[in-house]
Design an enzyme around this catalytic site. Structure first.
Site, PDB file in Angstrom:
ATOM      1  N   LYS A  80      49.287  32.113  36.057  1.00 53.44           N
ATOM      2  CA  LYS A  80      47.961  31.658  35.603  1.00 53.44           C
ATOM      3  C   LYS A  80      47.002  32.847  35.530  1.00 53.44           C
ATOM      4  O   LYS A  80      46.993  33.701  36.420  1.00 53.44           O
ATOM      5  CB  LYS A  80      47.431  30.590  36.572  1.00 53.44           C
ATOM      6  CG  LYS A  80      46.144  29.910  36.093  1.00 53.44           C
ATOM      7  CD  LYS A  80      45.721  28.787  37.049  1.00 53.44           C
ATOM      8  CE  LYS A  80      44.480  28.054  36.554  1.00 53.44           C
ATOM      9  NZ  LYS A  80      44.079  26.961  37.463  1.00 53.44           N
ATOM     10  N   SER A 155      43.156  22.418  35.379  1.00 56.79           N
ATOM     11  CA  SER A 155      42.927  23.622  34.621  1.00 56.79           C
ATOM     12  C   SER A 155      44.175  24.477  34.390  1.00 56.79           C
ATOM     13  O   SER A 155      44.173  25.332  33.500  1.00 56.79           O
ATOM     14  CB  SER A 155      41.882  24.490  35.326  1.00 56.79           C
ATOM     15  OG  SER A 155      42.375  24.968  36.558  1.00 56.79           O
ATOM     16  N   SER A 179      44.007  20.862  39.852  1.00 61.78           N
ATOM     17  CA  SER A 179      44.348  21.718  38.709  1.00 61.78           C
ATOM     18  C   SER A 179      45.811  22.122  38.596  1.00 61.78           C
ATOM     19  O   SER A 179      46.198  22.723  37.594  1.00 61.78           O
ATOM     20  CB  SER A 179      43.491  22.991  38.737  1.00 61.78           C
ATOM     21  OG  SER A 179      42.213  22.726  38.227  1.00 61.78           O
TER      22      SER A 179
END
Lengths: 487, 95
Positions: A80, A155, A179
């Site tokens: 990420k 997210s 997330s």
């Protein structure tokens, strides 16, 4: 054989590498070819690192030759884009960090590299991890591999979509209010948010510091355990990293769950839930009983309904302080043409941040400001205590709690973009465990009209092993396990 | 709970974010609506309840005070918009 290597889970690929059926370079090339073929449609990555990946794959092959390989050696991973990587641009999905190249590595990336993992790219995300759909990225939205008109969740939507699409075998995400678990659920993959403090936050772009936690996304439970074994444990560079010893989590896999005490909090089955989700969760509970677990459907956690307000006051408050560092002076985008320092700073932030980040900073600023602190921030912290206490009472009677991960399946791109509250409601089932700092994971448990449904398992502090054990037992009994979308 | 445009301007100033008139219009509506939803907390009885700042508080976290090399200056400053003689350069704060 090499053409379809991207279909393997990390543990299957490790066996193949160990038995010399293929090399890490071949495996990585297969994944890179898959990225080339599907990425224009999925947009799971902000930055691809193909050259670096091949270099790292060659090093991994040398490790296998030397007998120095571990379960993640040579495995292609996605990272990420709020996890800092030395020399590889790290944007946190924001225009303000568009050209930021970190001068050091985060703890979790160091751990992955020490294990010999291969990074194929930095994955897309909602800006500063603020969002539930990956639409709030300055680099374009990620699409759900099961249906490209739908969002992947967020997210960590880039990480979840990349794993679902076969663009990496496993990935790292981060979970502040859901997330990891929410996009894992919407993309039909597995994802885990460990106990707060289990994984070092050193080198993680900060959002809500009392909530942020890095965790794994993979195609099955064994891969989650392998990843968490690699990244977890104490790190003195993060003062909130917990010294609690880290057990070997893979050790919990394959164990029976006869007699496991399961609590099902009633508050998670609400009006307006998608019927297909309710059906799949009901079947999952029946499967747990078939496996010998004792399921209590009458548990009540009355403060659950307040977790959304608590979270959406505390996380923005912490964010408003954390994001003060983006001032156009030290690093990142900088507006230079104003008539004063203040004008430059305000314009830097006005241009550099997207609308959702501005909303959250402003809510947080307001909640912390003179005259409103007690009514909003302090009140939220007190209700946070009540949520925590209810969970602690529950864990005297239950080993794990089981809930739907989300009330609905993936929704269309753009559907909730103009209504922040509707977007926030996506996190309603993942917020309580986040607020309490508890370990929780989501695994696929079937579909609703062809779209993935996730079940959430929540454990007590540091009981990742027990949660993984229950999830692993469930996974083996589920027809959905390890299915890939047609792309 | 309804935030006026003046309040939104004030919050934006506190947060050091430049906002346009359109932004203010939109944020006033959105932030007011969110605060309305969050106001449900005021009904919760929290008399005598300690606030939780951290789910698993660790007190007095210390490590050995051992000198170690810092990051190379040129690598750190490589991300700085403006620097001079090893320092970050900023506009005059007092004018």
């Amino acid at each position: 054989m090499t053409a379809e290597l991207w279909r393997l889970t990390a543990h299957e690929a490790h066996e193949g590498l160990r038995d010399r059926q293929f090399t890490s370079v071949e495996l990585t090339e297969s994944v890179l070819a898959r990225i080339k073929s599907v990425e224009p449609r999925v947009n799971a990555f902000i930055t691809q690192t193909a050259e670096l990946a091949i270099e790292q794959a060659k090093e991994a092959d040398a490790k296998y030759e030397a007998g120095a390989a571990t379960p993640l050696t040579g495995i292609p991973v996605g990272v990420k884009d709020l996890i800092v990587t030395k020399g590889v641009r790290t944007t946190a999905g924001s225009k303000i960090l568009e050209n930021f190249v970190p001068p050091y590595d985060s703890h979790v990336y160091e751990q992955l590299r020490r294990a010999g993992a291969v990074m194929v790219g930095k994955t897309n995300m909602d800006e500063f991890a603020m969002g539930s759909s990956t639409e709030h990225s300055a680099f374009g939205s990620t699409r759900n591999p099961w249906d490209l008109d739908l969002v992947p969740g967020g997210s960590s939507g880039g990480s979840a979509a990349a794993v679902a699409a076969g663009e990496c075998l496993v990935a790292l995400g981060s979970d502040t209010g859901g997330s990891i678990r929410q996009p894992a659920s919407l993309c039909g993959v597995a994802g885990m948010d460990p106990t707060y403090g289990r994984v070092s936050r050193y080198g993680i772009v900060a959002f809500g510091s009392s909530l942020d936690q890095v965790g794994p996304i993979g195609r099955d439970v064994e891969d989650l355990a392998t990843m968490l074994d690699c990244i977890g444990g104490h790190d003195e560079r993060d003062s909130t990293s917990n010294p609690e010893p880290m057990p070997d989590l893979r050790h919990y896999l394959g164990r029976e769950i006869e007699g496991l005490r399961v609590g099902v909090p009633k508050e998670y089955f609400m009006q307006g839930m998608e019927p297909g989700v309710t059906t799949r969760i009901t079947e999952t509970l029946a499967l747990l009983e078939d496996l010998g677990a004792v399921v209590d459907r009458e548990l009540s956690l009355p403060s659950t309904e307040h977790a959304l307000a608590v979270y959406y006051l505390i996380a923005p408050s912490e964010a408003s302080a954390n994001l003060a560092r983006y001032d156009g002076v030290k690093y990142g985008y900088s507006y230079q043409d104003g008539s004063s320092m203040w004008e430059n700073m305000e314009t830097t932030r006005g241009h550099g941040f997207g609308p959702e980040v501005k909303r959250r900073i402003m809510i947080g600023t307001y909640a912390l400001s003179a005259g409103y602190y007690d009514a909003y921030y302090k009140k939220a912290q007190q209700v946070r205590t009540l949520i925590h206490q209810e969970f602690q009472e529950a864990f005297k009677r239950y080993d794990v709690l089981v809930t739907p991960t989300t009330p609905n399946v993936a929704f269309p791109v753009g559907a909730k973009l103009d209504d922040p509250y509707q977007m926030y409601l996506n996190d309603i089932h993942t917020l309580p465990a986040a607020v309490a700092g508890l370990p929780a994971l989501s695994i696929p448990c079937g579909d609703s009209d062809g779209l993935p449904v996730g079940v959430q398992l929540i454990g007590d502090f540091f009981q990742e092993g027990k949660v993984l054990q229950a999830a692993h037992a469930l996974e083996r009994g589920m027809p959905w396990a390890n299915r890939l979308p047609q792309l | 709970m309804s935030l006026s445009k003046e309040q939104v301007h004030h919050i934006a100033r506190l947060a050091r974010i430049a906002v346009s008139d359109d932004d203010v219009e939109q944020f006033a509506g959105q932030l007011s609506s969110l605060l309305d939803h969050f106001s449900t907390l005021s009904a919760v009885d929290t008399e005598g309840v300690e606030p939780t700042a951290h789910p698993l508080p660790l007190g007095n976290v210390m490590r050995a005070d051992e000198p170690a090399p810092s990051l190379p200056l040129e690598e750190v400053l490589a991300n700085a918009p403006e620097h001079e003689d090893g320092y970050l350069r900023v506009r005059a704060v007092l004018e």
